[in-house]
Scaffold this motif. Structure first.
Motif, PDB file in Angstrom:
ATOM      1  N   GLY A  50       0.798  -1.229   0.000  1.00 11.62           N
ATOM      2  CA  GLY A  50       0.000   0.000   0.000  1.00 11.62           C
ATOM      3  C   GLY A  50       0.822   1.267   0.000  1.00 11.62           C
ATOM      4  N   MET A  51       2.156   1.116  -0.039  1.00 13.33           N
ATOM      5  CA  MET A  51       2.984   2.302   0.065  1.00 13.33           C
ATOM      6  C   MET A  51       3.516   2.816  -1.272  1.00 13.33           C
ATOM      7  N   THR A  52       3.220   2.090  -2.360  1.00 10.11           N
ATOM      8  CA  THR A  52       3.801   2.509  -3.627  1.00 10.11           C
ATOM      9  C   THR A  52       3.371   3.909  -3.998  1.00 10.11           C
ATOM     10  N   LYS A  53       4.365   4.702  -4.270  1.00 12.38           N
ATOM     11  CA  LYS A  53       4.125   6.072  -4.662  1.00 12.38           C
ATOM     12  C   LYS A  53       3.779   6.060  -6.146  1.00 12.38           C
ATOM     13  N   LYS A  54       2.630   6.570  -6.498  1.00 16.82           N
ATOM     14  CA  LYS A  54       2.272   6.592  -7.909  1.00 16.82           C
ATOM     15  C   LYS A  54       2.738   7.889  -8.542  1.00 16.82           C
ATOM     16  N   LEU A  55       3.534   7.750  -9.563  1.00 14.47           N
ATOM     17  CA  LEU A  55       4.059   8.931 -10.243  1.00 14.47           C
ATOM     18  C   LEU A  55       3.395   9.126 -11.601  1.00 14.47           C
ATOM     19  N   LEU A  56       3.055   8.019 -12.256  1.00 12.61           N
ATOM     20  CA  LEU A  56       2.480   8.108 -13.599  1.00 12.61           C
ATOM     21  C   LEU A  56       0.971   7.946 -13.578  1.00 12.61           C
ATOM     22  N   LEU A  57       0.505   7.072 -12.698  1.00 17.79           N
ATOM     23  CA  LEU A  57      -0.929   6.778 -12.673  1.00 17.79           C
ATOM     24  C   LEU A  57      -1.619   7.375 -11.452  1.00 17.79           C
ATOM     25  N   ALA A  58      -1.027   8.424 -10.885  1.00 22.19           N
ATOM     26  CA  ALA A  58      -1.644   9.032  -9.696  1.00 22.19           C
ATOM     27  C   ALA A  58      -3.033   9.579 -10.024  1.00 22.19           C
ATOM     28  N   LEU A  59      -3.232   9.985 -11.270  1.00 20.02           N
ATOM     29  CA  LEU A  59      -4.489  10.655 -11.617  1.00 20.02           C
ATOM     30  C   LEU A  59      -5.424   9.807 -12.470  1.00 20.02           C
ATOM     31  N   GLY A 109      13.001   4.481  -9.580  1.00 19.12           N
ATOM     32  CA  GLY A 109      11.669   4.934  -9.967  1.00 19.12           C
ATOM     33  C   GLY A 109      10.599   3.866  -9.923  1.00 19.12           C
ATOM     34  N   THR A 110       9.504   4.164 -10.600  1.00 18.33           N
ATOM     35  CA  THR A 110       8.383   3.233 -10.664  1.00 18.33           C
ATOM     36  C   THR A 110       8.318   2.654 -12.070  1.00 18.33           C
ATOM     37  N   LYS A 111       7.590   1.561 -12.219  1.00 15.49           N
ATOM     38  CA  LYS A 111       7.454   0.924 -13.523  1.00 15.49           C
ATOM     39  C   LYS A 111       6.015   0.477 -13.708  1.00 15.49           C
ATOM     40  N   LEU A 112       5.511   0.667 -14.913  1.00 17.84           N
ATOM     41  CA  LEU A 112       4.186   0.141 -15.234  1.00 17.84           C
ATOM     42  C   LEU A 112       4.332  -1.323 -15.636  1.00 17.84           C
ATOM     43  N   ILE A 113       3.550  -2.161 -15.010  1.00 15.58           N
ATOM     44  CA  ILE A 113       3.562  -3.580 -15.343  1.00 15.58           C
ATOM     45  C   ILE A 113       2.207  -3.948 -15.949  1.00 15.58           C
ATOM     46  N   SER A 114       2.248  -4.597 -17.100  1.00 16.48           N
ATOM     47  CA  SER A 114       1.018  -5.110 -17.725  1.00 16.48           C
ATOM     48  C   SER A 114       0.876  -6.551 -17.265  1.00 16.48           C
ATOM     49  N   ALA A 115      -0.132  -6.825 -16.470  1.00 17.96           N
ATOM     50  CA  ALA A 115      -0.296  -8.180 -15.934  1.00 17.96           C
ATOM     51  C   ALA A 115      -1.443  -8.893 -16.636  1.00 17.96           C
ATOM     52  N   SER A 116      -1.168 -10.085 -17.173  1.00 14.45           N
ATOM     53  CA  SER A 116      -2.212 -10.833 -17.876  1.00 14.45           C
ATOM     54  C   SER A 116      -2.038 -12.324 -17.635  1.00 14.45           C
ATOM     55  N   GLY A 117      -2.921 -13.103 -18.196  1.00 15.54           N
ATOM     56  CA  GLY A 117      -2.872 -14.552 -18.033  1.00 15.54           C
ATOM     57  C   GLY A 117      -3.825 -15.016 -16.945  1.00 15.54           C
ATOM     58  N   HIS A 118      -3.445 -16.111 -16.278  1.00  9.13           N
ATOM     59  CA  HIS A 118      -4.368 -16.763 -15.348  1.00  9.13           C
ATOM     60  C   HIS A 118      -4.318 -16.168 -13.952  1.00  9.13           C
ATOM     61  N   ILE A 119      -4.542 -14.880 -13.834  1.00 10.74           N
ATOM     62  CA  ILE A 119      -4.542 -14.245 -12.517  1.00 10.74           C
ATOM     63  C   ILE A 119      -5.928 -13.677 -12.246  1.00 10.74           C
ATOM     64  N   ASN A 120      -6.183 -13.410 -10.982  1.00  5.22           N
ATOM     65  CA  ASN A 120      -7.507 -12.907 -10.622  1.00  5.22           C
ATOM     66  C   ASN A 120      -7.746 -11.475 -11.067  1.00  5.22           C
ATOM     67  N   LYS A 121      -6.683 -10.661 -11.077  1.00  4.61           N
ATOM     68  CA  LYS A 121      -6.881  -9.254 -11.400  1.00  4.61           C
ATOM     69  C   LYS A 121      -5.893  -8.756 -12.457  1.00  4.61           C
ATOM     70  N   PRO A 122      -6.131  -9.141 -13.714  1.00  5.72           N
ATOM     71  CA  PRO A 122      -5.240  -8.630 -14.756  1.00  5.72           C
ATOM     72  C   PRO A 122      -5.398  -7.115 -14.883  1.00  5.72           C
ATOM     73  N   GLY A 123      -4.371  -6.459 -15.378  1.00  8.31           N
ATOM     74  CA  GLY A 123      -4.468  -5.011 -15.562  1.00  8.31           C
ATOM     75  C   GLY A 123      -3.101  -4.359 -15.568  1.00  8.31           C
ATOM     76  N   VAL A 124      -3.108  -3.022 -15.581  1.00  6.95           N
ATOM     77  CA  VAL A 124      -1.848  -2.275 -15.561  1.00  6.95           C
ATOM     78  C   VAL A 124      -1.615  -1.774 -14.139  1.00  6.95           C
ATOM     79  N   TYR A 125      -0.439  -2.076 -13.581  1.00  7.50           N
ATOM     80  CA  TYR A 125      -0.105  -1.646 -12.233  1.00  7.50           C
ATOM     81  C   TYR A 125       1.167  -0.821 -12.232  1.00  7.50           C
TER      82      TYR A 125
END
Ligand SMILES: Cc1cc2nc3c(=O)[nH]c(=O)nc-3n(C[C@H](O)[C@H](O)[C@H](O)COP(=O)(O)O)c2cc1C
Ligand code: SF4
Ligand code: FES
Lengths: 451, 168
Positions: free
Chosen positions: A3-12, A239-255
């Motif tokens: 819960g501590m990740t500082k959002k720099l790109l997706l803050a908004l 810094g931070t990195k955008l990860i595209s998560a896909s496949g057999h997971i419960n919550k795919p998406g961009v993090y």
């Protein structure tokens, strides 16, 4: 910490209407541009250098260093080209960013163009993302109307024209020199380097090519200063990195994650992927887009030395290709226990064969050959010797081609054989089991019936 | 002879102005997209020759580009071009079932067009929608998290609207 990740790109990204200029400005948008235009271009390049930012397109090359290589011959225009070709299977973060917060990319483009001394810049977007192109064009129009683009931006005396260029459906155009060829209206054949784009790029002029996420990251870097940015992340993975998560997971998406997050936490915590869907076990992960080596569960969660694997350039790379992989583009694909590694590999092989531009024989012939051999496996008529043949073919590509697509096609094959040889053997020894696995093999040709 | 509409001509001229003097060939890809949208979703030799003339380049320069990129159709296609992703994430999330269902429902194989000229089915590689797999694209619209029921609804909507799909 959770819960501590500082959002720099997706803050908004969840703010309603944030794709519109007025809403973006209400939330502080373009304030960093104002600050940047008062600084010198050299000092901006210096901040990016200090930030330790590494290219987010896949190769991870230090951005500040790339910028400082840009040649500056008198009287010759320089260009900044944004790489929004995003075609590496498993990767969809740039699309998300452009769709949600187009002005962040545009603000980054203006600041970066100013820092590099470019007065014309292009955003090259894969053609399949035409709806994104429309979003960007609308945002650019708004920016022109507000005096953020065009002549004498915000009274600074700096001029910039920004255009969006569509691709035509070709993965290879994500390779920076192929992209430049395409932008010149040609086939996307990669160029032989040197010369590098920094010296002779678009129309032979000095050019910087950067990924969407890299350019967007310039905004928070200039806002907080390079030194502050470098404190986020771990070691040389700042810094931070955008990860595209896909496949057999419960919550795919961009993090958006802070680099250094443990892989296990990323996969299993509710804040991110939320674990494997349908209560299944995880079998393997492709951590950085289709080109990087696939790893079995035990090696993606822990390094060979037993250390927890972290989401960083260094930790994912720990152990080299024998036991490690790469962060790549951050295309994170998770496969559950029921997945056929061989068939999944076949989808990659088909992809690379389809996308090879055909200039170099090891790549042109090798990708086709690998697809054919893998097809024998899923068709149930491969022999054990085909495993060695496949290994042999992949080993003859790396280092023998103009661009890295050839080795990007070879690495996944090598990794699958290295870590899952038993599955290839099962395909040979138990053809009956294969019959139960559905598979399709098709050509991409259009054929017209009765019309 | 093929000709852009007045509106498309104005767009084409605006596109050509994006590039420096003498670099108008850079407008080739955007103009081919425009031409494909204008002329029934595909590029005939006549259309390509027309684009060559607009840009003052040789026809061969257009043919070699049009044949390189997968989004340019060199043969006629149905009013709706369904492009379904078959790469890893989509495959792992059931793209094959969607393909099989579409083939059954439309009574065509991948690569074919329905006899009424309504649908063409084509498999493509990763469309950057892996987190919402399986998916297909029809024109510039992404249809994501597909289920068989969803596919039914999409095909019905196409038939009702009966408007040719386009990217730009
Ligand atoms: C076959 C191939 C495909 C690539 N595709 C992309 C892509 O889609 N997007 C991207 O940003 N970089 C891609 N790259 C990397 C680019 O060549 C280049 O390194 C990158 O755009 C530089 O930007 P960065 O330093 O900001 O990452 C690709 C490279 C290769 C060899
Ligand atoms: S490695 Fe493959 S894609 Fe790259 S230039 Fe050679 S043939 Fe083309
Ligand atoms: S794998 Fe289908 S959209 Fe990426």
């Amino acid at each position: 910490m959770l819960g501590m990740t500082k959002k720099l790109l997706l803050a908004l990204d969840h703010i309603e209407g944030i794709s519109k200029l007025d809403v973006y400005r209400q939330h502080g948008g373009y304030a960093v541009l104002q600050k940047a235009l008062k600084a010198t271009p050299e000092s901006l390049v210096e901040e990016v250098k200090k930030s330790g930012l590494r290219g987010r397109g896949g190769a991870g090359f230090p951005t500040g260093m790339k910028w400082s290589f840009l040649a500056k011959p008198e009287g010759v225009p320089r260009y900044l080209v944004c790489n929004a070709d995003e075609s590496e299977p498993g990767t969809f973060k740039d699309r998300y960013l452009m769709e949600r917060i187009p002005h962040l990319l545009i603000e980054g483009m203006i600041i970066s163009s100013f820092a590099l001394g470019a007065n014309t810049s292009y955003i090259y977007v894969r053609g399949e993302y035409y709806y994104i192109i429309k979003i960007l064009e609308k945002a650019i129009e708004e920016a022109y109307a507000a005096g953020l683009l065009g002549k004498n931006i915000l009274g600074s005396g700096y001029d910039l024209n920004l255009y969006v260029q569509p691709g035509g459906g070709a993965y290879i155009c994500g390779e920076e020199t192929a992209l430049l060829e395409s932008l010149e209206g040609k086939r996307g054949n990669p160029r032989i380097k040197p010369p590098f784009p920094a010296v002779a790029g678009l129309w032979g002029c000095p050019t910087v090519v950067n990924n969407v996420e890299t350019i967007a990251a310039v905004v928070p870097i200039i806002q907080m200063g390079g030194d502050e940015y470098a404190k986020i992340g771990i070691g040389k993975s700042t810094g931070t990195k955008l990860i595209s998560a896909s496949g057999h997971i419960n919550k795919p998406g961009v993090y958006e994650i802070e680099l250094g997050l443990p892989v296990e936490e990323f996969i299993y915590s509710e804040q991110y992927c939320g674990g494997i869907r349908n209560g299944k076990k995880m079998k393997a992960v492709v951590a950085g887009g289709s080109s990087v080596p696939i790893l079995p569960t035990e090696l993606i969660l822990k390094t060979a030395a037993g250390e927890p694997r972290l989401m960083s350039y260094e930790s994912l790379g720990d152990g080299g290709f024998a036991t490690g992989t790469m962060l790549g583009s951050g295309g994170f694909i998770v496969y559950d226990e029921d997945t056929s590694i061989v068939k999944n590999l076949f989808t990659f092989a088909r992809f690379y064969h389809h996308e090879s531009c055909g200039q170099c024989s090891p790549c042109r012939e090798g990708t086709g050959w690998m697809e054919k051999i893998l097809h024998k496996f899923i068709d149930g008529h491969a022999t054990l010797a085909d495993i060695d043949l496949l290994w042999d073919v992949q080993s003859k590509i790396e280092g023998k081609t103009i661009c890295p697509l050839g080795e990007a096609a070879a690495w996944p094959v090598a990794a699958a054989i290295r870590h899952f040889r038993h599955e290839f053997e099962a395909y040979v020894n138990n053809p009956a089991a294969i019959k139960q696995v559905k598979h399709y093999y098709r050509l991409n040709k259009l054929e017209v019936v009765n019309s | 002879m093929v000709q852009f509409s007045t509106e498309a001509k104005a767009i084409a001229e605006k596109i050509i102005r994006r590039y420096p003097e003498g670099k108008q060939k850079s407008a080739l890809l955007p103009l081919l997209h425009l031409a494909q949208a204008e002329f029934d979703g595909w590029l005939s030799v006549e259309t390509m020759d027309y684009v060559a003339e607009l840009l003052s380049i040789k026809p061969i320069e257009v043919y070699e580009v049009a044949s390189f990129y997968t989004m340019f159709n060199l043969q006629p296609v149905g009013r709706y071009l369904i492009e379904i992703c078959q790469t890893s994430s989509c495959w792992a999330c059931g793209a094959e079932d969607i393909i099989e269902y579409l083939e059954g429902k439309l009574q065509i194989k991948v690569g074919q067009t329905t006899p009424d000229g309504m649908f063409t089915l084509k498999t493509v590689e990763c469309l950057g929608s892996c987190g919402t797999a399986p998916m297909f694209q029809i024109g510039d619209k992404f249809h994501e998290n597909l289920t068989l029921e969803k596919v039914d609804g999409i095909l019905e909507t196409c038939k009702t609207e009966n408007k040719r799909s386009r990217y730009c």
